[in-house]
Write a protein that holds these residues in place. Structure first.
Motif, PDB file in Angstrom:
ATOM      1  N   THR A 150       0.846  -1.202   0.000  1.00  0.00           N
ATOM      2  CA  THR A 150       0.000   0.000   0.000  1.00  0.00           C
ATOM      3  C   THR A 150       0.877   1.246   0.000  1.00  0.00           C
ATOM      4  N   THR A 151       1.866   1.274   0.862  1.00  0.00           N
ATOM      5  CA  THR A 151       2.777   2.424   0.931  1.00  0.00           C
ATOM      6  C   THR A 151       3.500   2.613  -0.400  1.00  0.00           C
ATOM      7  N   VAL A 154       1.051   4.048  -3.055  1.00  0.00           N
ATOM      8  CA  VAL A 154       0.643   5.417  -2.725  1.00  0.00           C
ATOM      9  C   VAL A 154       1.785   6.382  -3.040  1.00  0.00           C
ATOM     10  N   GLU A 155       3.017   5.959  -2.764  1.00  0.00           N
ATOM     11  CA  GLU A 155       4.179   6.780  -3.113  1.00  0.00           C
ATOM     12  C   GLU A 155       4.300   6.981  -4.623  1.00  0.00           C
ATOM     13  N   ASN A 156       3.726   6.065  -5.392  1.00  0.00           N
ATOM     14  CA  ASN A 156       3.755   6.178  -6.856  1.00  0.00           C
ATOM     15  C   ASN A 156       2.478   6.781  -7.421  1.00  0.00           C
ATOM     16  N   TRP A 158      -0.835   6.185  -6.710  1.00  0.00           N
ATOM     17  CA  TRP A 158      -2.096   5.454  -6.734  1.00  0.00           C
ATOM     18  C   TRP A 158      -2.948   5.881  -5.545  1.00  0.00           C
ATOM     19  N   THR A 159      -4.240   5.615  -5.651  1.00  0.00           N
ATOM     20  CA  THR A 159      -5.118   5.887  -4.516  1.00  0.00           C
ATOM     21  C   THR A 159      -5.590   4.562  -3.939  1.00  0.00           C
ATOM     22  N   VAL A 160      -5.756   4.550  -2.625  1.00  0.00           N
ATOM     23  CA  VAL A 160      -6.161   3.335  -1.924  1.00  0.00           C
ATOM     24  C   VAL A 160      -7.422   3.620  -1.128  1.00  0.00           C
ATOM     25  N   ASP A 161      -8.405   2.758  -1.290  1.00  0.00           N
ATOM     26  CA  ASP A 161      -9.636   2.836  -0.514  1.00  0.00           C
ATOM     27  C   ASP A 161      -9.550   1.773   0.577  1.00  0.00           C
ATOM     28  N   ALA A 167      -6.970  -0.768  -4.562  1.00  0.00           N
ATOM     29  CA  ALA A 167      -6.075   0.298  -5.013  1.00  0.00           C
ATOM     30  C   ALA A 167      -6.467   0.662  -6.433  1.00  0.00           C
ATOM     31  N   LYS A 170      -2.936   4.654 -11.019  1.00  0.00           N
ATOM     32  CA  LYS A 170      -2.761   5.957 -11.660  1.00  0.00           C
ATOM     33  C   LYS A 170      -2.046   5.710 -12.975  1.00  0.00           C
TER      34      LYS A 170
END
Length: 197
Positions: A150-151, A154-156, A158-161, A167, A170
């Motif tokens: 997840t981390t 998100v650093e790249n 993407w969005t996470v619900d 995920a 992006k």
């Protein structure tokens, strides 16, 4: 048998050149009639192929390795387990094979670098193949825990619900530049002018 080009490449972490160096050395040694099968760094050679994503050559190398070497050198068998997982596209299994062996000092850095390169390849695969993916599947593809995966995404960007454990990918913007050569534009202008007159 002088394996210094291999050890030099390992020392400077030129892992992308290992397979070619090993191939050339093997041809040179074989052409000189020197028996090399017992002392050859097969594990490093196999890992070199995996690093550059050349599973076909790794398979052919595996078929040429004497059975005695396969049985007496566990690191060679461990390297081949990575190849088997790559061949069958068992993405999570590749990470298990990487982590499932206590690698020698000379192979440890190369295996770690391969693992990083493989994670990046898997990320690019996910980027091109998915629009959404579960966190669980994401962790399997990237060989990480769910929190680390997840981390990473998100650093790249993407969005996470967290509620749905999904995920959203992006997509990279596709840059299309149209390059027109001035001579082609001149010819087109002349052609249009000729048609009009």
């Amino acid at each position: 048998m002088d394996l210094s080009p291999v050890t030099d490449a390992l020392a400077v972490k030129s892992f992308d050149k290992i397979a070619d160096i090993c191939d050339n050395l093997m041809l040179q040694v074989a052409s000189e009639g020197i028996s090399f099968q017992e002392d050859w760094p097969y594990a490093i050679h196999l890992l070199g192929y995996f690093f550059v994503d050349d599973c076909d050559s790794a398979r052919f190398l595996w078929k040429t390795i004497p059975t005695g070497v396969k049985e007496s050198k566990p690191e060679v068998a461990a390297a081949w387990r990575i190849g088997q997982k790559l061949w069958t596209r068992d993405y999570a299994g590749v990470y298990e094979a990487v982590r499932g062996f206590d690698w020698s000092q000379e192979a440890k850095d190369m295996v770690a670098a391969f693992s990083d390169v493989y994670t990046k390849r898997m990320f690019q695969l996910l980027l091109s193949a998915y629009s959404t993916i579960t966190i669980r599947d994401l962790a399997l593809f990237l060989g990480m825990t769910e929190d680390d995966a997840t981390t990473y995404v998100v650093e790249n960007g993407w969005t996470v619900d967290a509620a749905s454990q999904m995920a959203t990918v992006k997509k990279q913007a596709i840059k299309r530049e149209q390059k027109v050569d001035s001579s082609k534009l001149q010819r087109l202008t002349e052609y249009v002018f000729h048609l009009e007159h």
